[in-house]
Design a protein around this motif. Structure first.
Motif, PDB file in Angstrom:
ATOM      1  N   LEU A 289       0.833  -1.195   0.000  1.00 12.55           N
ATOM      2  CA  LEU A 289       0.000   0.000   0.000  1.00 12.55           C
ATOM      3  C   LEU A 289       0.876   1.257   0.000  1.00 12.55           C
ATOM      4  CD1 LEU A 289      -2.693  -0.941   2.685  1.00 12.55           C
ATOM      5  CD2 LEU A 289      -2.719  -1.384   0.212  1.00 12.55           C
ATOM      6  N   ALA A 290       0.301   2.354  -0.441  1.00 12.44           N
ATOM      7  CA  ALA A 290       0.991   3.641  -0.434  1.00 12.44           C
ATOM      8  C   ALA A 290       0.176   4.649   0.367  1.00 12.44           C
ATOM      9  CB  ALA A 290       1.187   4.148  -1.861  1.00 12.44           C
ATOM     10  N   TYR A 291       0.887   5.473   1.136  1.00 12.72           N
ATOM     11  CA  TYR A 291       0.247   6.565   1.872  1.00 12.72           C
ATOM     12  C   TYR A 291       0.946   7.849   1.461  1.00 12.72           C
ATOM     13  CZ  TYR A 291      -1.112   9.613   5.783  1.00 12.72           C
ATOM     14  OH  TYR A 291      -1.588  10.649   6.530  1.00 12.72           O
ATOM     15  N   GLY A 292       0.195   8.799   0.915  1.00 13.21           N
ATOM     16  CA  GLY A 292       0.810  10.030   0.422  1.00 13.21           C
ATOM     17  C   GLY A 292      -0.050  11.245   0.667  1.00 13.21           C
ATOM     18  N   GLY A 293       0.400  12.358   0.122  1.00 11.55           N
ATOM     19  CA  GLY A 293      -0.327  13.615   0.248  1.00 11.55           C
ATOM     20  C   GLY A 293      -0.355  14.331  -1.083  1.00 11.55           C
ATOM     21  N   SER A 294      -1.160  15.357  -1.171  1.00  8.95           N
ATOM     22  CA  SER A 294      -1.281  16.117  -2.417  1.00  8.95           C
ATOM     23  C   SER A 294      -1.760  17.521  -2.086  1.00  8.95           C
ATOM     24  CB  SER A 294      -2.255  15.420  -3.365  1.00  8.95           C
ATOM     25  OG  SER A 294      -2.333  16.085  -4.611  1.00  8.95           O
ATOM     26  N   MET A 295      -1.327  18.494  -2.914  1.00  9.90           N
ATOM     27  CA  MET A 295      -1.688  19.894  -2.688  1.00  9.90           C
ATOM     28  C   MET A 295      -2.087  20.553  -4.010  1.00  9.90           C
ATOM     29  SD  MET A 295       0.614  22.944  -0.993  1.00  9.90           S
ATOM     30  CE  MET A 295       1.767  23.023  -2.365  1.00  9.90           C
ATOM     31  N   ILE A 296      -3.258  21.073  -4.095  1.00  8.54           N
ATOM     32  CA  ILE A 296      -3.850  21.727  -5.273  1.00  8.54           C
ATOM     33  C   ILE A 296      -3.335  21.105  -6.567  1.00  8.54           C
ATOM     34  CG2 ILE A 296      -4.548  23.827  -4.137  1.00  8.54           C
ATOM     35  CD1 ILE A 296      -2.044  25.227  -5.300  1.00  8.54           C
ATOM     36  N   GLY A 297      -2.966  21.910  -7.557  1.00  9.44           N
ATOM     37  CA  GLY A 297      -2.465  21.428  -8.838  1.00  9.44           C
ATOM     38  C   GLY A 297      -1.762  22.570  -9.548  1.00  9.44           C
ATOM     39  N   GLY A 298      -1.006  22.242 -10.582  1.00 11.76           N
ATOM     40  CA  GLY A 298      -0.370  23.281 -11.377  1.00 11.76           C
ATOM     41  C   GLY A 298      -1.378  23.988 -12.262  1.00 11.76           C
ATOM     42  N   ILE A 299      -0.928  25.041 -12.941  1.00 10.46           N
ATOM     43  CA  ILE A 299      -1.824  25.834 -13.770  1.00 10.46           C
ATOM     44  C   ILE A 299      -2.409  24.996 -14.904  1.00 10.46           C
ATOM     45  CG2 ILE A 299      -1.992  27.818 -15.320  1.00 10.46           C
ATOM     46  CD1 ILE A 299      -1.824  28.527 -12.341  1.00 10.46           C
ATOM     47  N   GLU A 300      -1.575  24.233 -15.583  1.00  8.14           N
ATOM     48  CA  GLU A 300      -2.065  23.414 -16.699  1.00  8.14           C
ATOM     49  C   GLU A 300      -3.085  22.392 -16.227  1.00  8.14           C
ATOM     50  OE1 GLU A 300      -0.348  20.431 -20.221  1.00  8.14           O
ATOM     51  OE2 GLU A 300       1.038  21.491 -18.889  1.00  8.14           O
ATOM     52  N   GLU A 301      -2.811  21.744 -15.101  1.00  8.41           N
ATOM     53  CA  GLU A 301      -3.737  20.747 -14.588  1.00  8.41           C
ATOM     54  C   GLU A 301      -5.028  21.390 -14.098  1.00  8.41           C
ATOM     55  OE1 GLU A 301      -3.298  16.695 -12.073  1.00  8.41           O
ATOM     56  OE2 GLU A 301      -2.699  18.504 -10.984  1.00  8.41           O
ATOM     57  N   THR A 302      -4.925  22.586 -13.525  1.00  8.41           N
ATOM     58  CA  THR A 302      -6.134  23.276 -13.076  1.00  8.41           C
ATOM     59  C   THR A 302      -7.025  23.634 -14.255  1.00  8.41           C
ATOM     60  OG1 THR A 302      -4.916  24.175 -11.179  1.00  8.41           O
ATOM     61  CG2 THR A 302      -7.018  25.207 -11.705  1.00  8.41           C
ATOM     62  N   GLN A 303      -6.418  24.063 -15.362  1.00  6.96           N
ATOM     63  CA  GLN A 303      -7.216  24.329 -16.560  1.00  6.96           C
ATOM     64  C   GLN A 303      -7.844  23.041 -17.090  1.00  6.96           C
ATOM     65  OE1 GLN A 303      -7.743  27.604 -18.032  1.00  6.96           O
ATOM     66  NE2 GLN A 303      -9.427  26.277 -18.696  1.00  6.96           N
ATOM     67  N   GLU A 304      -7.093  21.963 -17.052  1.00  7.48           N
ATOM     68  CA  GLU A 304      -7.631  20.658 -17.460  1.00  7.48           C
ATOM     69  C   GLU A 304      -8.842  20.296 -16.611  1.00  7.48           C
ATOM     70  OE1 GLU A 304      -6.221  16.242 -16.476  1.00  7.48           O
ATOM     71  OE2 GLU A 304      -4.797  17.286 -17.774  1.00  7.48           O
ATOM     72  N   MET A 305      -8.740  20.545 -15.297  1.00  9.62           N
ATOM     73  CA  MET A 305      -9.843  20.260 -14.385  1.00  9.62           C
ATOM     74  C   MET A 305     -11.076  21.073 -14.734  1.00  9.62           C
ATOM     75  SD  MET A 305     -11.496  21.826 -11.555  1.00  9.62           S
ATOM     76  CE  MET A 305     -10.265  23.054 -11.166  1.00  9.62           C
ATOM     77  N   LEU A 306     -10.892  22.375 -15.001  1.00  9.35           N
ATOM     78  CA  LEU A 306     -12.026  23.231 -15.352  1.00  9.35           C
ATOM     79  C   LEU A 306     -12.697  22.742 -16.631  1.00  9.35           C
ATOM     80  CD1 LEU A 306     -10.462  26.715 -14.554  1.00  9.35           C
ATOM     81  CD2 LEU A 306     -12.387  25.660 -13.345  1.00  9.35           C
ATOM     82  N   ASP A 307     -11.900  22.360 -17.619  1.00  4.62           N
ATOM     83  CA  ASP A 307     -12.456  21.861 -18.871  1.00  4.62           C
ATOM     84  C   ASP A 307     -13.196  20.541 -18.650  1.00  4.62           C
ATOM     85  OD1 ASP A 307     -11.338  24.056 -20.121  1.00  4.62           O
ATOM     86  OD2 ASP A 307      -9.564  22.970 -20.818  1.00  4.62           O
ATOM     87  N   PHE A 308     -12.639  19.680 -17.791  1.00  8.34           N
ATOM     88  CA  PHE A 308     -13.289  18.414 -17.445  1.00  8.34           C
ATOM     89  C   PHE A 308     -14.635  18.673 -16.778  1.00  8.34           C
ATOM     90  CE2 PHE A 308     -14.245  15.036 -14.417  1.00  8.34           C
ATOM     91  CZ  PHE A 308     -14.060  13.883 -15.151  1.00  8.34           C
ATOM     92  N   CYS A 309     -14.660  19.615 -15.852  1.00  6.08           N
ATOM     93  CA  CYS A 309     -15.904  19.927 -15.142  1.00  6.08           C
ATOM     94  C   CYS A 309     -16.959  20.479 -16.095  1.00  6.08           C
ATOM     95  CB  CYS A 309     -15.624  20.916 -14.012  1.00  6.08           C
ATOM     96  SG  CYS A 309     -14.746  20.201 -12.607  1.00  6.08           S
ATOM     97  N   ALA A 310     -16.534  21.306 -17.047  1.00  6.42           N
ATOM     98  CA  ALA A 310     -17.480  21.834 -18.030  1.00  6.42           C
ATOM     99  C   ALA A 310     -18.048  20.710 -18.886  1.00  6.42           C
ATOM    100  CB  ALA A 310     -16.796  22.876 -18.903  1.00  6.42           C
ATOM    101  N   GLU A 311     -17.183  19.777 -19.273  1.00  6.99           N
ATOM    102  CA  GLU A 311     -17.615  18.662 -20.121  1.00  6.99           C
ATOM    103  C   GLU A 311     -18.599  17.754 -19.401  1.00  6.99           C
ATOM    104  OE1 GLU A 311     -15.672  14.756 -22.386  1.00  6.99           O
ATOM    105  OE2 GLU A 311     -14.366  16.282 -21.494  1.00  6.99           O
ATOM    106  N   HIS A 312     -18.387  17.575 -18.083  1.00 11.62           N
ATOM    107  CA  HIS A 312     -19.202  16.625 -17.321  1.00 11.62           C
ATOM    108  C   HIS A 312     -20.253  17.291 -16.435  1.00 11.62           C
ATOM    109  CE1 HIS A 312     -16.827  13.053 -18.450  1.00 11.62           C
ATOM    110  NE2 HIS A 312     -15.809  13.898 -18.476  1.00 11.62           N
ATOM    111  N   GLY A 313     -20.366  18.603 -16.510  1.00  5.93           N
ATOM    112  CA  GLY A 313     -21.385  19.302 -15.727  1.00  5.93           C
ATOM    113  C   GLY A 313     -21.145  19.257 -14.235  1.00  5.93           C
ATOM    114  N   VAL A 314     -19.882  19.347 -13.825  1.00  2.00           N
ATOM    115  CA  VAL A 314     -19.529  19.266 -12.405  1.00  2.00           C
ATOM    116  C   VAL A 314     -19.233  20.660 -11.864  1.00  2.00           C
ATOM    117  CG1 VAL A 314     -17.862  18.389 -10.730  1.00  2.00           C
ATOM    118  CG2 VAL A 314     -18.601  16.942 -12.635  1.00  2.00           C
ATOM    119  N   VAL A 315     -19.945  21.067 -10.839  1.00  4.61           N
ATOM    120  CA  VAL A 315     -19.655  22.300 -10.108  1.00  4.61           C
ATOM    121  C   VAL A 315     -19.855  22.030  -8.623  1.00  4.61           C
ATOM    122  CG1 VAL A 315     -20.192  23.966 -11.931  1.00  4.61           C
ATOM    123  CG2 VAL A 315     -22.024  23.110 -10.461  1.00  4.61           C
TER     124      VAL A 315
END
Length: 349
Positions: A289-315
């Motif tokens: 098993l793996a135990y890790g952490g994560s913090m927000i995202g980079g600019i490119e990934e954040t834009q990818e997330m916004l586009d994904f949310c628009a495509e899937h109707g997620v807010v």
């Protein structure tokens, strides 16, 4: 300089009150944004109350910013007046270290520049002021496009809660048929449920409150496990590929590790104030098993997330707040009395 209306904390004990602040004139690569909405994040409360130290007063919080481009600098090419845009947790980074070069500006080895309360070294060492204000000026490299179809107010929390949960889901390659667990059903947790479902995962929500079962299912959860119920936790053993842990209070991770399949992972997003119970390394070793952490995202990934949310109707599920209601919203936020994010209407400033 231009003058902006804002709500700020003048000290750790005064709460938020209306003030005016100066914003710089847009430079060649700057975008001036008329802010329309700004999400209220729990980290804003910690900052305003001086709980994380090194606070510069007055402090205008807010890092879930959505608005409209008012002006652009002479060399800006990606944005124009009238565009719907957003700004998240950071407004600059060194741009030269390995992390920045690879698009992980949030892990900048020099230190990213936060949207508020940070020293802006590119702009005369001024202190950044956030989105509880009528306008902001940000370097074009840290401005995001808000896709058409996304409700602006409900999209604001995506700039923090959305990307914070999206990034580990993407990093661990969640896809259709995977089994994802979500610990906690607050601002982060409800976004983790929505995003994991949009990726095709089967989602299990862990909660200490049986009363939240109906709400979890309404968000799309396939299964709800009351973590205080030992029989329910036993039944959930060896069932999940990935767990997104959003709880910011100290809790025992070992109980959730037991619900992972071999080669599973638990990612910590919540940052508890106190030390957590120690993790049993035997659990990690026996099933890889793996135990890790994560913090927000980079600019490119954040834009990818916004586009994904628009495509899937997620807010985000939101409750609107006006300027005069911010301090009451903070009280309710600390009490967990919101489903699931407050958003400030800056027209009320």
């Amino acid at each position: 300089m231009t003058v902006a209306k804002a709500y700020a904390a003048l000290s750790a004990t005064t709460g938020l009150e209306p003030i005016t602040i100066d914003r710089r004139e847009p430079g060649a690569h700057d975008v001036e944004i008329d802010i329309e909405f700004c999400g209220l994040c729990h980290s804003d409360v910690h900052s305003v109350r001086g709980e994380w130290g090194n606070t510069h007063w007055p402090l205008v919080p807010g890092h879930e910013i959505v608005g409209t481009v008012a002006r652009v600098g002479a060399e800006v090419s990606e944005f124009k007046t009238g565009d719907a845009v957003g700004v998240g947790v950071m407004v600059d980074s060194c741009r030269e270290c390995e992390s920045c070069q690879e698009g992980f500006e949030q892990y900048c080895e020099v230190g990213m520049v936060g949207t508020y309360g940070a020293v802006d070294k590119r702009n005369d060492d001024s202190i950044t002021q956030g989105g509880y204000s009528s306008s902001v000026v940000v370097d074009e490299n840290y401005v995001l496009r808000i896709p058409e179809g996304l409700d602006k107010a409900a999209a604001a929390p995506l700039l923090c809660a959305g990307i914070t949960t999206y990034s580990p889901l993407r990093y661990f390659g969640v896809e259709e048929g995977d089994a994802v667990g979500v610990v906690g059903l607050g601002g982060l947790g409800h976004m983790a449920v929505k995003l994991a479902k949009a990726m095709g995962a089967e989602v299990t929500v862990f909660t200490t409150s049986p009363s939240k079962a109906e709400a979890a299912r309404a968000l799309g959860a396939d299964r709800v496990v009351v973590s205080k119920d030992s029989e329910q936790m036993k039944a959930a053993r060896n069932s999940l590929n990935l767990i997104i842990d959003t709880v910011a209070a100290d809790h025992d991770i070992n109980t959730y590790l037991k619900t992972l399949k071999r080669d599973g992972a638990l990612v910590q997003l919540g940052l508890p104030e106190h030390a957590m119970p120690p993790i049993d390394p035997g659990q990690l070793i026996r099933r890889r098993l793996a135990y890790g952490g994560s913090m927000i995202g980079g600019i490119e990934e954040t834009q990818e997330m916004l586009d994904f949310c628009a495509e899937h109707g997620v807010v985000s599920d939101i409750e609107m707040v006006d300027g005069e209601g911010i301090n009451e919203a903070y009280r309710r936020l600390v009490a967990g009395d919101v489903r699931y994010r407050f958003v400030l209407d800056t027209a009320t400033l």
